[in-house]
Scaffold this active site. Structure first.
Site, PDB file in Angstrom:
ATOM      1  CB  VAL A 128     -13.839  -0.530   4.971  1.00 34.13           C
ATOM      2  CG1 VAL A 128     -14.977  -1.383   4.878  1.00 34.13           C
ATOM      3  CG2 VAL A 128     -13.713  -0.436   6.513  1.00 34.13           C
ATOM      4  NE  ARG A 177       8.812  -4.923   9.360  1.00 36.59           N
ATOM      5  CZ  ARG A 177       7.816  -5.802   9.565  1.00 36.59           C
ATOM      6  NH1 ARG A 177       7.802  -6.559  10.383  1.00 36.59           N
ATOM      7  NH2 ARG A 177       7.092  -5.895   8.358  1.00 36.59           N
ATOM      8  CD  GLU A 193      -5.220  -8.969   6.374  1.00 35.16           C
ATOM      9  OE1 GLU A 193      -4.713  -8.030   6.893  1.00 35.16           O
ATOM     10  OE2 GLU A 193      -5.694  -8.379   5.225  1.00 35.16           O
ATOM     11  CE  LYS A 238     -10.850  -5.666   4.847  1.00 37.82           C
ATOM     12  NZ  LYS A 238     -10.609  -6.429   3.987  1.00 37.82           N
ATOM     13  CG  ASP A 298      -9.385  -8.348   6.434  1.00 34.24           C
ATOM     14  OD1 ASP A 298      -8.604  -7.710   6.873  1.00 34.24           O
ATOM     15  OD2 ASP A 298     -10.316  -8.500   5.458  1.00 34.24           O
ATOM     16  CB  VAL A 322      -0.901   0.090   1.022  1.00 36.10           C
ATOM     17  CG1 VAL A 322      -1.851   1.180   1.390  1.00 36.10           C
ATOM     18  CG2 VAL A 322      -1.867  -1.264   1.156  1.00 36.10           C
TER      19      VAL A 322
HETATM   20  N1  HSE Z   1      -6.535  -9.515   3.213  1.00 38.20           N
HETATM   21  C1  HSE Z   1      -7.645  -8.625   2.746  1.00 38.20           C
HETATM   22  C2  HSE Z   1      -8.498  -9.123   1.730  1.00 38.20           C
HETATM   23  C3  HSE Z   1      -6.967  -7.381   2.090  1.00 38.20           C
HETATM   24  O1  HSE Z   1      -8.324 -10.381   1.077  1.00 38.20           O
HETATM   25  O2  HSE Z   1      -9.471  -8.579   1.242  1.00 38.20           O
HETATM   26  C4  HSE Z   1      -7.472  -6.288   1.998  1.00 38.20           C
HETATM   27  O3  HSE Z   1      -7.913  -5.753   3.238  1.00 38.20           O
END
Ligand code: HSE
Length: 436
Positions: free
Chosen positions: A132, A45, A190, A205, A201, A14
């Site tokens: 989101v 990092r 992720e 959201k 995840d 991103v």
């Molecule tokens: N792991 C998330 C997905 C990435 O597959 O939608 C975006 O938030």
């Protein structure tokens, strides 16, 4: 006017995408924002890693404090992910008077209340459009575009990895683990892919969407989550036979007794537009009282799709730099003192229809026993398929769709059905929503 200086924490997918989009579209963005916007510093990092962006002209550092303590930087982009260090850095940057743009759904879902309170005190903005549904401007749509409405419910495909897995299972008959490995290789999953497949995840959201839809505090621990790991190809095929698709949905619904917040595999009629959202794409359907249903569709992940949302937030922040806090859009779309702590309903109080699949002995009375149990719990059957057993078998599958009931009643019915001697193993239960 002097350009606005921006610092980035995290130069991964991103962060790299954001650097690229800001550079490529600099002129157009400046025409919209009224100021030039330049990224002057970034932290990562590992400074030796190959990047998707050109870092020329950027001052790079391994220490994120170099960015948040730089007095020249007005906006900090938190694009590093994770919650603990990200929270520490965001709170410190806020204390230093920086405005924050983040793509971090876990950070907002878990620590948003504290972060917004600190930001309000420091008179800075915190924006999170990219958290989101990636590039879909869903936060803006709900928080601003629908602000004249009472929102009744919303339902979204808000995890691309899970949707990709279910789509491939349906279209190509592929196995779960095989498709997950491909989603990881494509960079959608992720860091911990259980977050994708177990609904964590999507739960992060959903919590954010519910907060801005209903004006309730962020409370991720109240979200019911069920993953897609137990969905079999047989369920996908039976659902198709009955005219439904299985999607991993996040659903937030305001009822008279409280708010339902749930993520789970869901049968939805195949004629609904959202049932045809495939692959890694995301979509959110919002039902509001004045406008009726509106549907938002687009890329939910990926470098530049997510950067599109990050940059839109930067533009919003730049435009509002000279405004006092009362004139800015509130963090959750509702004024801070108007956030209402509505009751969140426990899983047992969810009201929904169901798909049930069970394996039974092929003998007289079995079906009667099952329907008797359902009738006792006041559950009405909507459709039923019973398959013929193979020549050498005595067991057969029964698939049922029920009308809406309270989850507690269904739990009791399933426990009683599983106790029948003629029923083998566990009953598979998938919730069903018509989204009408
Ligand atoms: N792991 C998330 C997905 C990435 O597959 O939608 C975006 O938030």
């Amino acid at each position: 006017m002097k350009p606005v200086k921006v610092g980035v924490l995290g130069l991964g997918t991103v962060g790299g995408g954001t650097v690229n989009v800001l550079k490529r579209n600099a002129q157009e963005i400046s025409r919209r924002a009224g100021r030039d916007i330049i990224i002057t510093r970034a932290s990562a990092r590992d400074l030796t890693r190959e990047r998707i962006c050109d870092t020329q002209g950027l001052s790079l550092s391994r220490d994120p404090y170099d960015i948040i303590n730089d007095p020249e930087i007005e906006i900090v982009l938190e694009l590093m992910g994770g919650t603990e260090l990200a929270k520490e850095l965001v709170l410190k940057a806020i204390a230093n008077g920086k405005h924050i743009v983040t793509a971090n759904k876990a950070l907002i879902a878990l620590h948003g209340n504290e972060i917004f309170a600190a930001a309000q005190k420091a008179n800075v903005m915190v924006t999170y459009e990219a958290a989101v549904a990636g590039g879909i401007p869903i936060i803006k749509a709900i928080r601003e575009g629908l602000s004249g409405n009472q929102i009744n419910w919303l339902a979204g495909i808000i995890n691309g990895t899970g949707n990709f897995i279910l789509t491939e299972m349906r279209d190509k008959g592929r196995d779960f683990s095989d498709v997950l490995a491909e989603a990881q290789a494509l960079g959608y999953a992720e860091a911990d892919p259980t977050f994708d497949v177990e609904g964590i995840d999507a739960g992060h959201k959903l919590m954010i969407l519910a907060s801005i839809a209903f004006g309730i505090p962020l409370q991720f621990d109240q979200v019911f989550t069920e993953g897609i790991t137990k969905i079999t190809r047989a369920d996908v095929e039976y659902a198709e036979e009955l005219g439904y698709r299985i999607k991993h949905l996040g659903i937030a619904r305001k009822t008279e007794s409280g708010v339902e917040l749930r993520v789970h595999p869901t049968l939805i009629p195949e004629r609904r537009l959202i049932a045809n959202v495939d692959g890694v794409m995301n979509a959110v359907l919002v039902q509001a009282d004045a406008v009726g249903p509106t549907l938002y569709y687009g890329a939910g992940a990926g470098a530049e799709a997510t950067a599109s949302a990050v940059v839109a937030d930067i533009v919003d922040v730049v435009r509002a730099l000279s405004l006092n806090s009362e004139s800015r859009v509130p963090y959750l779309g509702f004024q801070a003192d108007a956030i209402t702590d509505l009751a969140i309903l426990p899983a047992e109080a969810i009201e929904t229809a169901y798909y049930l699949r069970l394996t039974v002995e092929d003998k007289p009375g079995t079906l009667a026993d099952i329907t008797h149990i359902l009738a006792k719990q006041n559950i009405s059957i909507e459709a039923l398929i019973q398959k013929e057993p193979n020549a050498d078998e005595t067991k057969l599958p029964i698939i049922m769709l029920t009308q809406k009931t309270i989850e507690k009643e269904m739990n009791a019915a399933i426990a009683a059905i599983e106790n029948l001697a003629s029923v083998t193993g566990q009953v598979t239960r998938i919730r069903l929503e018509t989204l009408g």
